[in-house]
Design an enzyme around this catalytic site. Structure first.
Site, PDB file in Angstrom:
ATOM      1  N   GLU A 321       0.822  -1.451   0.070  1.00  0.00           N
ATOM      2  CA  GLU A 321      -0.243  -0.032   0.000  1.00  0.00           C
ATOM      3  C   GLU A 321       1.131   0.615  -0.080  1.00  0.00           C
ATOM      4  O   GLU A 321       1.475   1.265   0.882  1.00  0.00           O
ATOM      5  CB  GLU A 321      -0.752   0.078   1.478  1.00  0.00           C
ATOM      6  CG  GLU A 321      -1.822  -1.088   1.274  1.00  0.00           C
ATOM      7  CD  GLU A 321      -2.349  -1.007   2.894  1.00  0.00           C
ATOM      8  OE1 GLU A 321      -3.604  -0.791   3.087  1.00  0.00           O
ATOM      9  OE2 GLU A 321      -2.749  -1.756   3.156  1.00  0.00           O
ATOM     10  N   LYS A 324       0.517   4.530   3.399  1.00  0.00           N
ATOM     11  CA  LYS A 324       0.947   4.163   4.362  1.00  0.00           C
ATOM     12  C   LYS A 324       2.103   4.515   5.020  1.00  0.00           C
ATOM     13  O   LYS A 324       2.672   4.378   3.722  1.00  0.00           O
ATOM     14  CB  LYS A 324       1.294   2.570   4.661  1.00  0.00           C
ATOM     15  CG  LYS A 324      -0.211   1.789   4.818  1.00  0.00           C
ATOM     16  CD  LYS A 324       0.480   0.295   5.023  1.00  0.00           C
ATOM     17  CE  LYS A 324      -0.149   0.603   6.344  1.00  0.00           C
ATOM     18  NZ  LYS A 324      -0.336  -0.525   7.676  1.00  0.00           N
ATOM     19  N   GLU A 330       6.250  -0.446   5.645  1.00  0.00           N
ATOM     20  CA  GLU A 330       4.978   0.057   5.791  1.00  0.00           C
ATOM     21  C   GLU A 330       4.129  -0.337   4.795  1.00  0.00           C
ATOM     22  O   GLU A 330       2.705  -0.823   4.224  1.00  0.00           O
ATOM     23  CB  GLU A 330       4.598   1.043   6.444  1.00  0.00           C
ATOM     24  CG  GLU A 330       4.658   0.674   8.291  1.00  0.00           C
ATOM     25  CD  GLU A 330       4.578   0.502   8.922  1.00  0.00           C
ATOM     26  OE1 GLU A 330       2.473  -0.086   9.018  1.00  0.00           O
ATOM     27  OE2 GLU A 330       4.326   0.028   9.768  1.00  0.00           O
TER      28      GLU A 330
END
Ligand SMILES: *[C@@H]1O[C@H](CO)[C@@H](O)[C@H](O)[C@H]1NC(C)=O
Ligand SMILES: *[C@@H]1O[C@H](CO)[C@@H](O)[C@H](O)[C@H]1NC(C)=O
Ligand SMILES: *[C@@H]1O[C@H](CO)[C@@H](O)[C@H](O)[C@H]1NC(C)=O
Ligand SMILES: *[C@@H]1O[C@H](CO)[C@@H](O)[C@H](O)[C@H]1NC(C)=O
Ligand SMILES: *[C@@H]1O[C@H](CO)[C@@H](O)[C@H](O)[C@H]1NC(C)=O
Ligand SMILES: *[C@@H]1O[C@H](CO)[C@@H](O)[C@H](O)[C@H]1NC(C)=O
Ligand SMILES: *[C@@H]1O[C@H](CO)[C@@H](O)[C@H](O)[C@H]1NC(C)=O
Ligand SMILES: *[C@@H]1O[C@H](CO)[C@@H](O)[C@H](O)[C@H]1NC(C)=O
Length: 462
Positions: A321, A324, A330
């Protein structure tokens, strides 16, 4: 028929019933913090192609709940953190939330778990923390009032709810929440036959102390590395079990030794930054394949404190993603790239035992030593870049002096270069106090010196 016969006859039946209800096959966390992700209906197809039968959402997105209509995937939805304080105070608001977010899709979308907030007890906000259990009770009450029978209520906890976790038998909840929040929460979860939902990341535990924790112990790759709990004499063969049992003993300490655990998140990053270690495709594939193998084993393995128990779980996450925040790891927990292709071969039924892809050798299991710069990432949005540039320049001491008119690094009309300078200069000053090279995904680390001419970019040295 004697009682013993009855027991012998009914026992296997009970086991198979509960076994099918709580399959060990892990589900998947479907996070949506990316601007390049497939549509909900394409995502559901991808989830099915991974052989997942459960999905966890971080909201109650109506498009996703519609796409899940009439599938056999069971769904966990989340009440957003922002609503918890208000819901804890109002039956009406709680009823409204359930009516508008759940009832339109239930029961044809198999919603089964309603998680009230995400890692609320890691917050500094004491009003929020004390509102958590009251909000869970309100939501439970609304479900009952509105005739919803199949949905259980829970909330997710990070490992920082424990003040002691090693050895596992010393597991203990933090003193600020133990009596005031955890006790009433466990009572609620026990009464409603729900679960303690915990986020368990051996990766983060290992990264914090890689010299004392064996990487293979974190990756389920070392039958021979064992850790003995001197109080219970239980022997641990992997960090995952060790972390889960710390929760088991923490619950036992305050009077709830039988409450079931659900692993709400676990996973391993497939990429990251130069100032982090062990985030690579090899380790991510190894960890996630081994987790699937462990969780789907028949008969169930459980943990040393709870041998043989099914451990329902969700792997984090479906996609890498890109929006993030925080360090690069992350943004790289996905099993899939945003274009839907697998980062490495993986499926969640546990039926595949041989994977045919050749994994790249892990290159960053030890810390990189040298200089790192923070520069503009590929594909950064220009409007956002200008804002980030002026933000970075407004922080620290003389952060952007060299890129001002007349400065050594000034290049008229080269915003990207200026932004890279500003990011490097910001990060060089603030890394030691927790500043990250992220700027909402606009920045990335590099070990290639971006300096030019007599303009030298500030760097971080590891
Ligand atoms: C919570 O309630 C207060 C008072 O009614 C309101 O001002 C606030 O906007 C509400 N918060 C949210 C997130 O809805
Ligand atoms: C779900 O699918 C059923 C048919 O299987 C349909 O009757 C119903 O309207 C659908 N619900 C939603 C919310 O789309
Ligand atoms: C947990 O719930 C069961 C019933 O489901 C009950 O018998 C038991 O006493 C409860 N445990 C505690 C500590 O409240
Ligand atoms: C573990 O130990 C056993 C017995 O000492 C040995 O035969 C085996 O090769 C070891 N396994 C690994 C992966 O080192
Ligand atoms: C653990 O093992 C030691 C040494 O064998 C023994 O003295 C102790 O009683 C054991 N403790 C438990 C809880 O079994
Ligand atoms: C999907 O994205 C990944 C990562 O950017 C790339 O390596 C791969 O080739 C892409 N696959 C397809 C089918 O476009
Ligand atoms: C760039 O960011 C701005 C502000 O967030 C947004 O309005 C715009 O649509 C974005 N442009 C592109 C091409 O994504
Ligand atoms: C800026 O300079 C002051 C005074 O020398 C110092 O105390 C402060 O830590 C500096 N700020 C940063 C971000 O380095």
């Amino acid at each position: 028929m004697s009682l013993l016969h009855l027991l012998l006859l009914t026992l296997p039946l009970l086991i198979s019933v509960s076994g099918s209800k709580f399959s060990g096959r892990p589900g998947i966390n479907y996070g949506q913090l990316g601007n390049n992700l497939p549509t909900p209906s394409d995502s559901i197809k991808l989830i099915q192609s991974l052989n997942a039968k459960r999905v966890k959402l971080y909201d109650a997105n109506p498009k996703i709940l519609t796409a899940l209509n009439s599938t056999d995937i069971s769904v966990s939805v989340m009440v957003p953190n922002e609503l918890i304080i208000n819901i804890s105070k109002s039956n009406t608001l709680s009823d409204e939330w359930v009516k508008s977010k759940i009832l339109p899709f239930y029961p044809t979308t198999k919603i089964r778990y309603l998680l009230v907030g995400n890692e609320i007890l890691s917050s500094q906000n004491s009003q929020l923390k004390s509102s958590l259990v009251p909000a869970m009770r309100k939501i439970q009450r609304s479900l009952k009032t509105l005739g919803v029978k199949k949905i259980k209520v829970g909330t997710t906890l990070a490992v920082d709810v424990l003040q002691t976790s090693f050895p596992p038998s010393s597991g203990e909840f933090r003193s600020d929440i133990s009596g005031s929040v955890m006790k009433p929460m466990l009572q609620f979860l026990n009464r409603t036959k729900s679960f303690l939902f915990v986020d368990v990341y051996p990766y983060f535990a290992w990264v914090q102390d890689p010299t004392h924790v064996d990487l293979n112990y974190a990756l389920f790759e070392s039958e021979n590395v064992t850790v003995l709990d001197p109080v219970t004499n239980l022997t641990y063969h992997n960090l995952f079990d060790q972390m889960i049992d710390a929760f088991v003993f923490a619950m036992k300490r305050i009077g709830y030794s039988d409450l079931r655990i659900w692993v709400a998140e676990t996973g391993w990053p497939n990429n990251g930054d130069y100032d982090q270690i062990g985030a690579n495709i090899y380790n991510a594939a190894t960890y996630n394949r081994n987790v699937v193998k462990k969780l789907t084993a028949e008969p169930p393995i459980g943990t040393p404190a709870r041998p043989g128990l099914v451990l329902p779980s969700f792997i984090f996450a479906l996609y890498n993603e890109n929006q993030k925040t925080g360090p690069g790891t992350e943004r790289h927990f996905g099993l899939l790239h945003p274009n839907g292709s697998q980062v490495y071969e993986i499926e969640l039924s546990g039926k595949t035992t041989e994977f045919k892809d050749s994994l790249p050798a892990p290159e960053n299991n030890e810390l990189y030593k040298g200089k790192i710069w923070c520069v503009v990432a590929k594909g950064a949005n220009w409007t956002q870049l200008r804002d980030a540039l002026s933000y970075a320049c407004s922080q620290g001491n003389n952060t952007c002096e060299p890129i001002q008119t007349g400065g050594l690094c000034h290049k008229p009309d080269l915003t990207v270069l200026h932004a890279s300078y500003a990011f490097s200069s910001y990060w060089a000053q603030f890394r030691k106090t927790g500043g990250t090279c992220s700027f909402n995904g606009l920045a990335t680390q590099t070990i290639k010196d971006p300096s030019y001419g007599r303009c030298e970019f500030p760097s971080v040295t590891l």
